[in-house]
Design a protein around this motif. Structure first.
Motif, mmCIF file in Angstrom:
data_model
loop_
_atom_site.group_PDB
_atom_site.id
_atom_site.type_symbol
_atom_site.label_atom_id
_atom_site.label_comp_id
_atom_site.label_asym_id
_atom_site.label_seq_id
_atom_site.Cartn_x
_atom_site.Cartn_y
_atom_site.Cartn_z
ATOM 1 N N GLY A 29 0.816 -1.215 0.000
ATOM 2 C CA GLY A 29 0.000 0.000 0.000
ATOM 3 C C GLY A 29 0.842 1.253 0.000
ATOM 4 N N ALA A 49 -5.578 -0.291 9.261
ATOM 5 C CA ALA A 49 -6.284 -0.737 10.468
ATOM 6 C C ALA A 49 -5.436 -0.555 11.735
ATOM 7 N N ILE A 61 15.216 -9.065 3.453
ATOM 8 C CA ILE A 61 14.927 -8.642 2.081
ATOM 9 C C ILE A 61 16.195 -8.756 1.240
ATOM 10 N N ALA A 176 -4.662 -3.615 -0.644
ATOM 11 C CA ALA A 176 -3.314 -3.969 -0.193
ATOM 12 C C ALA A 176 -3.404 -4.398 1.269
ATOM 13 N N SER A 177 -4.502 -5.103 1.595
ATOM 14 C CA SER A 177 -4.777 -5.419 3.007
ATOM 15 C C SER A 177 -4.107 -6.700 3.472
ATOM 16 N N PHE A 288 2.457 -17.821 13.568
ATOM 17 C CA PHE A 288 1.981 -17.045 12.416
ATOM 18 C C PHE A 288 1.628 -18.002 11.287
ATOM 19 N N ALA A 290 1.592 -19.036 7.565
ATOM 20 C CA ALA A 290 2.442 -18.644 6.421
ATOM 21 C C ALA A 290 1.814 -19.258 5.168
ATOM 22 N N GLY A 307 0.160 -7.098 -3.635
ATOM 23 C CA GLY A 307 0.878 -7.585 -2.452
ATOM 24 C C GLY A 307 0.290 -8.904 -1.977
ATOM 25 N N SER A 318 11.802 -15.499 0.687
ATOM 26 C CA SER A 318 12.072 -14.101 1.109
ATOM 27 C C SER A 318 11.740 -13.102 0.011
ATOM 28 N N GLN A 319 10.659 -13.345 -0.694
ATOM 29 C CA GLN A 319 10.270 -12.462 -1.804
ATOM 30 C C GLN A 319 9.041 -11.621 -1.487
ATOM 31 N N LYS A 323 8.024 -8.321 -3.599
ATOM 32 C CA LYS A 323 6.817 -8.502 -4.430
ATOM 33 C C LYS A 323 5.807 -7.402 -4.115
#
Ligand SMILES: Cc1cc2nc3c(=O)[nH]c(=O)nc-3n(C[C@H](O)[C@H](O)[C@H](O)COP(=O)(O)OP(=O)(O)OC[C@H]3O[C@@H](n4cnc5c(N)ncnc54)[C@H](O)[C@@H]3O)c2cc1C
Length: 398
Positions: A29, A49, A61, A176-177, A288, A290, A307, A318-319, A323
């Motif tokens: 975003g 949010a 990165i 882009a949430s 988390f 993934a 995104g 690790s893209q 991206k």
């Protein structure tokens, strides 16, 4: 320009009508807002949010990010943020032998280990400085096309935990949430999944008085029978260690419990060595999802998903952040008329296919446990067409 102070409750949007509403102020975003400003598109709102204070995972990165920072005009300011350089990766993948992928010869320089919360704050600050309105504590609640076939979309915004609502009109919406893909799902898009993983992470700090394992400046990977371990030293001198596996194993082995997680860490000797002498931070094991997916419908009349809202990649590549940045820039180009929303969606789908091929190739390099459910699942499917694979993340060395 509305400047919303961190930690504040949601302010009201400054206007009622916008040229572009971006849902989500993460890397995708914010990159979109920055690129829109470069292209002279104004009246842009980023609806976020959160407030950029929560811990976020996702910190490695690749060197390619430097090119995107240059293109967005934020490279100098990013370098001044002094995140930790990442000079490549060190992996135990396919055998007990240590392998390296070195950034030394990369013309784009080295990659980075980010302090992720600070990085997200930085991007939002840059977007504001270029004229975008960044509205925090504001969540997209509902959306609908303008009644009577009018132009644009109506968006209802709510502050989490509050009854207060605001509604705005946007000519165009960029979703882009992140993995919530909140707007696209309201429009009927569905996720087409490909083997989601679960990440269980713990953070460690050096002991009082110093010591612990020195930062190698490398991303660490170690394959084990039921998944793989990841390690990175972060700019604040903490160490992040994470186990990636499938949900069934994680649940059966109760890996969310610190004792079980530490026992599994001890069985991964190369990763355990990184934590030797370090002190676990409060908070225990954080879990988390993934996921790995692409939406079946990435755009529609007056909207586009980018995104992680559009497609999510396995963290082994690790893209995800590059991206997101690249998608944000491409979306801005489409808004400014340099391409179409359909062109951007086509590229996202094409890249997702390349990512799946790359993922299969990475996992095919580990053949020590062919009967273990984790590796069996990830080996399933066709071999990766080598020509499609372009590696630039913390690639397992072989
Ligand atoms: C465990 C794990 C490890 C990872 N490691 C790496 C890594 O090392 N390197 C890497 O490059 N990538 C990594 N990734 C992926 C990377 O974090 C994502 O690809 C990246 O954050 C995507 O950026 P984004 O802007 O699309 O989405 P996000 O960063 O998720 O941002 C979306 C934003 O939208 C906001 N939002 C959500 N719903 C609403 C709503 N209704 N209204 C308003 N705002 C909303 C959220 O608060 C959030 O700020 C990892 C991912 C996971 C899960």
């Amino acid at each position: 320009m509305l400047v919303t102070a961190p930690h504040s409750a949601s302010a009201a949007p400054a206007r009622q009508r916008y040229r572009v509403a971006i849902i989500g102020g993460g890397p995708a975003g914010c990159a979109c807002a920055l690129a829109l400003a470069q292209l002279g598109v104004h009246e842009v709102i980023v609806i976020e949010a959160g407030d950029y204070t929560q811990f976020r995972i996702g910190e490695s990165i690749p060197p390619e990010a430097n090119r995107l920072f240059q293109a967005l005009g934020i490279a100098r300011d990013f370098f001044a943020e002094a995140h930790a350089p990442c000079h490549g990766s060190c992996s135990y993948w396919g055998s007990e032998k240590r392998g390296y992928n070195d950034a030394l010869m990369n013309p784009l320089g080295h990659g980075w280990h980010l302090e992720r919360t600070r990085f997200n704050q930085f991007l939002a600050r840059q977007a504001r400085l270029r004229g975008a309105e960044v509205l925090m504590h504001a969540s997209l609640a509902a959306s609908a096309p303008v009644p009577g076939g009018g132009h644009g979309l109506e968006l209802a915004l709510g502050a989490p935990g509050s009854l207060r609502q605001a509604s705005i009109h946007a000519d165009l919406v960029v979703d882009a949430s992140g993995t919530r893909a909140v707007f696209a799902r309201q429009r009927g898009s569905r996720k087409v999944d490909s083997l989601p993983l679960v990440c269980l992470a713990m953070r460690f700090a050096p002991p009082a008085g110093g010591g612990g394992h020195a930062d190698t400046g490398l991303t660490h990977l170690e394959a084990v029978e039921h998944g793989w371990w990841y390690g990175a030293h972060l700019p604040d001198a903490t160490l992040l260690l994470a186990f990636y596996g499938d949900a069934a194993t994680v649940k059966a082995q109760r890996l969310q419990q610190v004792g079980h997680w530490l026992a599994w860490l001890a069985a991964a000797p190369n990763t355990a060595a990184l934590a030797r002498g370090m002190v676990p931070l409060a908070g225990g094991v954080q879990s988390f999802p993934a996921p790995s997916y692409c939406l079946d419908q990435l755009h529609g009349e007056g909207w586009l998903a980018i995104g992680d809202a559009a497609s999510a990649y396995d963290p082994v590549t690790s893209q995800g952040i590059v991206k997101a940045l690249a998608n944000g820039m491409a979306a801005a180009g489409a808004v400014a008329g340099q391409s179409t929303l359909g062109d951007v969606a086509h590229t996202v789908t094409q890249r997702y296919g390349q990512y799946l091929a790359q993922r299969r190739q990475y996992y095919s390099w580990e053949q020590r446990w062919p009967d273990a459910p984790f590796w069996r699942q990830l080996h399933a499917g066709a071999e990766a067409p080598a020509a499609q694979v372009r590696a630039s993340g913390p690639v397992p060395a072989r």
